[in-house]
Design a protein around this motif. Structure first.
Motif, PDB file in Angstrom:
ATOM      1  N   ARG A 142       0.885  -1.163   0.000  1.00 51.99           N
ATOM      2  CA  ARG A 142       0.000   0.000   0.000  1.00 51.99           C
ATOM      3  C   ARG A 142       0.918   1.206   0.000  1.00 51.99           C
ATOM      4  N   HIS A 143       1.089   1.812  -1.187  1.00 44.54           N
ATOM      5  CA  HIS A 143       2.155   2.790  -1.373  1.00 44.54           C
ATOM      6  C   HIS A 143       1.800   3.688  -2.559  1.00 44.54           C
ATOM      7  N   PRO A 144       2.277   4.942  -2.590  1.00 44.83           N
ATOM      8  CA  PRO A 144       1.933   5.846  -3.693  1.00 44.83           C
ATOM      9  C   PRO A 144       2.796   5.707  -4.944  1.00 44.83           C
ATOM     10  N   ALA A 145       3.839   4.857  -4.901  1.00 34.47           N
ATOM     11  CA  ALA A 145       4.702   4.660  -6.074  1.00 34.47           C
ATOM     12  C   ALA A 145       5.265   3.242  -6.032  1.00 34.47           C
ATOM     13  N   ILE A 146       5.022   2.471  -7.090  1.00 38.79           N
ATOM     14  CA  ILE A 146       5.422   1.061  -7.113  1.00 38.79           C
ATOM     15  C   ILE A 146       5.914   0.691  -8.510  1.00 38.79           C
ATOM     16  N   GLY A 151       8.756  -9.546  -7.595  1.00 35.55           N
ATOM     17  CA  GLY A 151       8.675  -8.793  -8.846  1.00 35.55           C
ATOM     18  C   GLY A 151       8.060  -7.418  -8.697  1.00 35.55           C
ATOM     19  N   VAL A 152       7.901  -6.941  -7.472  1.00 37.80           N
ATOM     20  CA  VAL A 152       7.397  -5.585  -7.228  1.00 37.80           C
ATOM     21  C   VAL A 152       8.265  -4.927  -6.165  1.00 37.80           C
ATOM     22  N   THR A 153       8.336  -3.614  -6.212  1.00 34.94           N
ATOM     23  CA  THR A 153       9.109  -2.898  -5.193  1.00 34.94           C
ATOM     24  C   THR A 153       8.526  -1.501  -5.005  1.00 34.94           C
ATOM     25  N   PRO A 154       8.443  -1.021  -3.755  1.00 35.64           N
ATOM     26  CA  PRO A 154       7.994   0.351  -3.527  1.00 35.64           C
ATOM     27  C   PRO A 154       9.066   1.334  -3.982  1.00 35.64           C
ATOM     28  N   LEU A 155       8.639   2.490  -4.427  1.00 35.57           N
ATOM     29  CA  LEU A 155       9.545   3.536  -4.875  1.00 35.57           C
ATOM     30  C   LEU A 155       9.384   4.771  -3.999  1.00 35.57           C
ATOM     31  N   ALA A 156      10.413   5.598  -3.972  1.00 36.83           N
ATOM     32  CA  ALA A 156      10.350   6.841  -3.198  1.00 36.83           C
ATOM     33  C   ALA A 156       9.518   7.859  -3.980  1.00 36.83           C
ATOM     34  N   ARG A 157       8.312   8.132  -3.514  1.00 39.53           N
ATOM     35  CA  ARG A 157       7.414   9.042  -4.232  1.00 39.53           C
ATOM     36  C   ARG A 157       8.013  10.435  -4.358  1.00 39.53           C
ATOM     37  N   GLU A 158       8.866  10.830  -3.383  1.00 36.56           N
ATOM     38  CA  GLU A 158       9.451  12.170  -3.430  1.00 36.56           C
ATOM     39  C   GLU A 158      10.395  12.370  -4.606  1.00 36.56           C
TER      40      GLU A 158
END
Length: 276
Positions: free
Chosen positions: A76-80, A119-126
């Motif tokens: 649950r994240h704003p960038a993936i 096969g998925v990773t969260p990204l730094a939305r900033e």
């Protein structure tokens, strides 16, 4: 902008429809940026067990989190970032979804090969903060195709630098891409001759250079050809025949597996705005 609310009346409605629930208030948008990929925006996407050959960067234009679930991970994240061929469930309701889809023809596609067990990773939305205005304009359908192209490449550039396994572009990758762009349906034997390698070595070389097996690449190319024909207003039967599918039913099944809806949805101008 991050933190900005886009809550629409009725957006809390419980429904199993994958797309189009809020189309009377905000259309989906498709920005087709040639053989590099496309940007898809939507106020409502609820899909289950979809999988595609493109690598994908999922961003929330508002900064609110989207929900993504795979066989081994729930985020649950704003960038993936999502690797190619990863089956996933996506819930993005009223958070300003901007989905950047990177094709195997893109030189940085290989950076998105399966970079973790899930096969998925969260990204730094900033990392995308300087693009907030462009992301929101794209979501609202207020971006030109040239602006969308610039946004596409800016998102890919910022994403590649965050991926767990960094790689460097190579002349080998560019050589294979040049051959495949000139002869997209080049057979294994033909590709072997052009590279001066055995067929077994060519198979390994192709997978290493592109990040996708030759067989998977061929299937992706058929699907991409179908999408291009379909967006050009050919009938479903014509598209299936010209793209190399057995029939329109085969094409429809493939489309649903990739996107979670029927191919006719993207030609419904009451729901989707197309830029190409």
């Amino acid at each position: 902008m991050p933190g900005q609310s886009l809550i629409y009346p009725g957006s809390h409605i419980a429904t199993h429809r994958p797309y189009g629930v809020l189309s009377s208030l905000m259309k989906d948008n498709i920005y087709w940026v040639g053989n590099q990929g496309f940007i898809y925006t939507s106020p409502w996407v609820v899909t289950r067990n979809t999988s595609r050959h493109s690598a994908v960067v999922l961003l929330s234009a508002t900064g609110e989190p989207l929900e993504l679930e795979t066989a081994g991970c729930r985020l649950r994240h704003p960038a993936i970032a999502v690797s190619p061929l990863v089956a996933r469930n996506l819930h993005a309701k009223n958070i300003g979804l901007v989905s950047v889809n990177i094709s195997p023809f893109h030189l940085d596609y290989r950076a998105f090969r399966r970079f973790s067990d899930t096969g998925v990773t969260p990204l730094a939305r900033e990392k995308y903060t300087d693009l907030d205005r462009q992301l929101l304009r794209a979501y609202e359908g207020q971006t030109s195709l040239s602006e969308a192209d610039a946004l596409f490449h800016a998102v890919v550039e910022r994403t590649v630098g965050q991926l767990p396994i960094f790689y460097r572009r190579s002349s080998h990758t560019e050589l294979v891409l040049q051959i495949m762009e000139s002869h997209p349906m080049c057979s294994l034997s033909e590709l072997s001759k052009q590279l001066g390698l055995s067929q077994s070595r060519t198979t390994h070389f192709f997978s290493s250079a592109i990040g996708l097996s030759l067989k998977s690449y061929m299937f992706w190319y058929k699907s991409a050809t179908a999408a291009d024909l379909f967006l050009a207003d050919h009938s479903l039967t014509e598209v299936a025949h010209n793209a190399g599918f057995a029939d329109s039913a085969h094409l429809s099944r493939t489309w649903r597996n990739k996107f979670g809806t029927t191919p006719s949805y993207i030609r419904n101008d009451r729901c989707v705005q197309l830029f190409r």
